[in-house]
Scaffold this motif. Structure first.
Motif, PDB file in Angstrom:
ATOM      1  N   ALA A  87      94.058 -88.968 -68.465  1.00  9.78           N
ATOM      2  CA  ALA A  87      93.196 -90.144 -68.279  1.00  9.78           C
ATOM      3  C   ALA A  87      94.028 -91.420 -68.223  1.00  9.78           C
ATOM      4  O   ALA A  87      93.837 -92.260 -67.339  1.00  9.78           O
ATOM      5  N   ILE A  88      94.946 -91.560 -69.157  1.00 12.26           N
ATOM      6  CA  ILE A  88      95.777 -92.765 -69.186  1.00 12.26           C
ATOM      7  C   ILE A  88      96.653 -92.832 -67.947  1.00 12.26           C
ATOM      8  O   ILE A  88      96.798 -93.891 -67.328  1.00 12.26           O
ATOM      9  N   ASP A  89      97.219 -91.706 -67.545  1.00 16.41           N
ATOM     10  CA  ASP A  89      98.036 -91.666 -66.338  1.00 16.41           C
ATOM     11  C   ASP A  89      97.200 -92.038 -65.114  1.00 16.41           C
ATOM     12  O   ASP A  89      97.646 -92.791 -64.246  1.00 16.41           O
ATOM     13  N   ALA A  90      95.968 -91.536 -65.046  1.00 20.47           N
ATOM     14  CA  ALA A  90      95.090 -91.836 -63.910  1.00 20.47           C
ATOM     15  C   ALA A  90      94.757 -93.324 -63.851  1.00 20.47           C
ATOM     16  O   ALA A  90      94.722 -93.919 -62.776  1.00 20.47           O
ATOM     17  N   VAL A  91      94.524 -93.946 -65.009  1.00 21.18           N
ATOM     18  CA  VAL A  91      94.222 -95.383 -65.036  1.00 21.18           C
ATOM     19  C   VAL A  91      95.417 -96.173 -64.530  1.00 21.18           C
ATOM     20  O   VAL A  91      95.274 -97.114 -63.757  1.00 21.18           O
ATOM     21  N   LYS A  92      96.593 -95.786 -64.944  1.00 21.59           N
ATOM     22  CA  LYS A  92      97.792 -96.486 -64.481  1.00 21.59           C
ATOM     23  C   LYS A  92      97.922 -96.383 -62.972  1.00 21.59           C
ATOM     24  O   LYS A  92      98.330 -97.330 -62.314  1.00 21.59           O
ATOM     25  N   ASP A 150      93.636-101.291 -73.270  1.00 25.44           N
ATOM     26  CA  ASP A 150      94.851-102.091 -73.385  1.00 25.44           C
ATOM     27  C   ASP A 150      95.565-102.263 -72.045  1.00 25.44           C
ATOM     28  O   ASP A 150      96.306-103.225 -71.861  1.00 25.44           O
ATOM     29  N   ILE A 151      95.366-101.327 -71.097  1.00 29.11           N
ATOM     30  CA  ILE A 151      96.097-101.391 -69.824  1.00 29.11           C
ATOM     31  C   ILE A 151      95.207-101.696 -68.632  1.00 29.11           C
ATOM     32  O   ILE A 151      95.693-101.832 -67.522  1.00 29.11           O
ATOM     33  N   SER A 152      93.889-101.783 -68.852  1.00 32.40           N
ATOM     34  CA  SER A 152      92.976-101.972 -67.728  1.00 32.40           C
ATOM     35  C   SER A 152      91.755-102.752 -68.172  1.00 32.40           C
ATOM     36  O   SER A 152      91.366-102.715 -69.334  1.00 32.40           O
ATOM     37  N   ASP A 153      91.131-103.439 -67.231  1.00 33.13           N
ATOM     38  CA  ASP A 153      89.900-104.157 -67.553  1.00 33.13           C
ATOM     39  C   ASP A 153      88.670-103.343 -67.160  1.00 33.13           C
ATOM     40  O   ASP A 153      87.580-103.881 -67.019  1.00 33.13           O
ATOM     41  N   CYS A 154      88.836-102.026 -67.029  1.00 30.14           N
ATOM     42  CA  CYS A 154      87.719-101.173 -66.617  1.00 30.14           C
ATOM     43  C   CYS A 154      86.675-101.078 -67.730  1.00 30.14           C
ATOM     44  O   CYS A 154      86.936-101.390 -68.885  1.00 30.14           O
ATOM     45  N   LYS A 155      85.500-100.662 -67.376  1.00 26.72           N
ATOM     46  CA  LYS A 155      84.413-100.432 -68.323  1.00 26.72           C
ATOM     47  C   LYS A 155      84.446 -98.952 -68.713  1.00 26.72           C
ATOM     48  O   LYS A 155      84.688 -98.084 -67.885  1.00 26.72           O
ATOM     49  N   ILE A 156      84.176 -98.661 -69.958  1.00 24.73           N
ATOM     50  CA  ILE A 156      84.210 -97.294 -70.450  1.00 24.73           C
ATOM     51  C   ILE A 156      82.823 -96.916 -70.950  1.00 24.73           C
ATOM     52  O   ILE A 156      82.232 -97.613 -71.773  1.00 24.73           O
ATOM     53  N   ILE A 157      82.340 -95.793 -70.453  1.00 21.49           N
ATOM     54  CA  ILE A 157      81.080 -95.223 -70.914  1.00 21.49           C
ATOM     55  C   ILE A 157      81.419 -93.870 -71.516  1.00 21.49           C
ATOM     56  O   ILE A 157      82.058 -93.048 -70.873  1.00 21.49           O
ATOM     57  N   MET A 158      81.022 -93.645 -72.742  1.00 22.25           N
ATOM     58  CA  MET A 158      81.291 -92.369 -73.393  1.00 22.25           C
ATOM     59  C   MET A 158      79.997 -91.590 -73.548  1.00 22.25           C
ATOM     60  O   MET A 158      78.987 -92.145 -73.987  1.00 22.25           O
ATOM     61  N   LEU A 159      80.052 -90.327 -73.192  1.00 23.99           N
ATOM     62  CA  LEU A 159      78.949 -89.406 -73.424  1.00 23.99           C
ATOM     63  C   LEU A 159      79.440 -88.381 -74.429  1.00 23.99           C
ATOM     64  O   LEU A 159      80.555 -87.884 -74.321  1.00 23.99           O
ATOM     65  N   THR A 160      78.611 -88.061 -75.415  1.00 28.90           N
ATOM     66  CA  THR A 160      79.038 -87.084 -76.417  1.00 28.90           C
ATOM     67  C   THR A 160      77.840 -86.345 -76.978  1.00 28.90           C
ATOM     68  O   THR A 160      76.721 -86.851 -76.971  1.00 28.90           O
TER      69      THR A 160
END
Length: 94
Positions: A39-44, A66-76
């Motif tokens: 995931a982190i590699d993909a964001v980079k 910390d490395i992107s201004d993307c929005k995060i949605i978590m499903l659990t």
């Protein structure tokens, strides 16, 4: 167009969610990751509770913010209040 990085360790959920995302033309499935590192590699490369119940999805969300201004949605499927609150604390959207 909204770019989506799907981060999910279950192949069944990857398949189902990616199909659902593909049904809406306003979304672009930018990639699928199965682990925190992917995931982190993909964001980079994009300019975004994964393994053994380690809650590393929360860690990934924190590092991604910390490395992107993307929005995060978590499903659990987890329903422990502390875990959900921690997800929001690291930047997941309500």
């Amino acid at each position: 167009m909204i770019k989506v990085l799907l981060v999910e360790d279950s192949e069944m959920w990857q398949r189902n969610l990616s199909e659902d995302i593909g049904l809406d033309e306003s979304f672009d499935l930018a990639g699928i990751a199965s682990t925190k590192e992917e995931a982190i590699d993909a964001v980079k490369k994009m300019d975004i509770n994964l393994t053994d119940n380690n809650l590393d999805g929360i860690d990934a969300a924190e590092e991604i913010k910390d490395i992107s201004d993307c929005k995060i949605i978590m499903l659990t499927s987890l329903d422990e209040k502390e875990i959900i609150e921690e997800s929001f604390a690291v930047g997941a959207k309500e």
